[in-house]
Design an enzyme around this catalytic site. Structure first.
Site, short mmCIF file in Angstrom:
data_model
loop_
_atom_site.label_atom_id
_atom_site.label_comp_id
_atom_site.label_asym_id
_atom_site.label_seq_id
_atom_site.Cartn_x
_atom_site.Cartn_y
_atom_site.Cartn_z
CD GLN A 1 -3.01 -0.67 -0.12
OE1 GLN A 1 -3.17 0.48 -0.51
NE2 GLN A 1 -3.60 -1.71 -0.71
CB SER A 2 4.22 1.91 -1.37
OG SER A 2 5.03 3.03 -1.65
#
Length: 319
Positions: free
Chosen positions: A71-72
């Site tokens: 989920q960068s």
């Protein structure tokens, strides 16, 4: 002058948080809205990528390669930037492969990024392998480290601090999420360059305080060199609190859930589960513990990350 490509929606606004201030019964709270920088739903990495992209173009890059968690926010903004400039993009992501793309990972896919999966402990080796393979194939890749936290990336937040001063910003404290250290490093340098006498507190989301302090000092010193300034920043000058790491990076806990609810229900302001939610949780707890003076003016620097709210793994815990 360091080369820069203007893509961010700047300046980002500074807004008061009167209802949250009243609910917490503590200092006066304000927020700097770097969740509104514009690129792919915004975030702090957009400022850094203005400078990093100029550096990539100077090297004749035809591909961007970077790394982050599934989920960068940084990977999402890098993928969008590559699409905007017609470059290929490969993301090295660590974490569990989602059964259904959601949150930032969904956006990575929409922007056309290629994804290479790895384990967190192996990401540096895999990142280098991906880069060298692309180079050997003549794809002219440009490697962007985790979080774009390089001296060049940190310069962006020295400029951001200057923006804060030009907006007439006043604060006794700045509080922000700190992880790969580039954002805090730039703010620390900006404060030194402007002669500001407040304090900048990083709430660590994953690393021990000593590591973050050392990295912030190192990047701030290197960024000063990039600007042609002979400024040395030492680790003992840096404020970092690592009491809110909880169960680890990206693990949503009760404190983060409460912080997200408080900001949403009293100010209509969205935080993310990994970075700003954790930093806000730390801020709220420190206010309740009397860490700040009642007449302090605190600026919460919102570094973005809101798309992670819609990740399949987090949404059920927020309801």
């Amino acid at each position: 002058m360091i080369p820069r490509i203007r893509i961010a929606h700047l300046p980002t606004p500074i807004e008061p948080l009167p209802r949250l201030s009243a609910v917490l019964g503590g200092p006066q709270l304000w927020v700097k809205r770097d969740d509104q920088t514009g690129l792919a739903l915004g975030g702090n990495k957009t400022r850094k990528l203005e400078f990093v992209m100029a550096e990539a173009q100077a090297h004749g890059a035809q591909m961007l390669i970077t790394v982050g968690a599934v989920q960068s926010n940084h990977c999402r903004q890098t993928a969008a930037l590559a699409a905007r400039f017609g470059l290929k993009c490969t993301l090295v992501l660590f974490g569990d492969v989602p059964q259904t793309p959601s949150g930032n990972y969904l956006l990575d896919r929409l922007f056309g990024a290629e994804v290479v999966w790895t384990k967190r402990e192996d990401y540096e080796e895999v990142l280098q392998d991906v880069f060298h393979k692309a180079w050997s194939e003549g794809k002219r890749p440009f490697l962007i480290p985790l979080g774009a936290s390089t001296a060049t990336g940190a310069v962006a937040y020295a400029y951001a601090f200057k923006e804060f001063i030009e907006q007439g910003g006043e604060a006794d404290w700045m509080v922000l999420a700190s992880s790969s250290a580039g954002t805090q490093a730039g703010l620390v340098l900006g404060a030194r360059l402007s002669g500001w006498h407040g304090r900048i507190l990083g709430i660590s989301v994953d690393h021990p305080a000593d590591w973050v302090k050392a990295r912030v000092a190192e990047l701030a010193t290197q960024a000063a060199e990039r600007l042609g300034k002979a400024i040395h920043v030492s680790a003992d000058e840096i404020d970092v609190n690592d009491e809110y790491i909880g169960a680890g990076y990206g693990v949503l806990g009760e404190r983060e859930i409460e912080a997200i609810h408080l900001f949403a229900r009293h100010e209509g302001l969205l935080l993310d589960p990994v970075y700003t939610g954790r930093a806000a949780a730390g801020l709220i707890d420190l206010i309740r513990r009397g860490f700040f003076k009642s007449n302090d003016r605190i600026l919460f620097w919102h570094t973005g990350g809101v798309p992670a709210l819609f990740a399949e793994r987090y949404a059920p815990y927020l309801l």
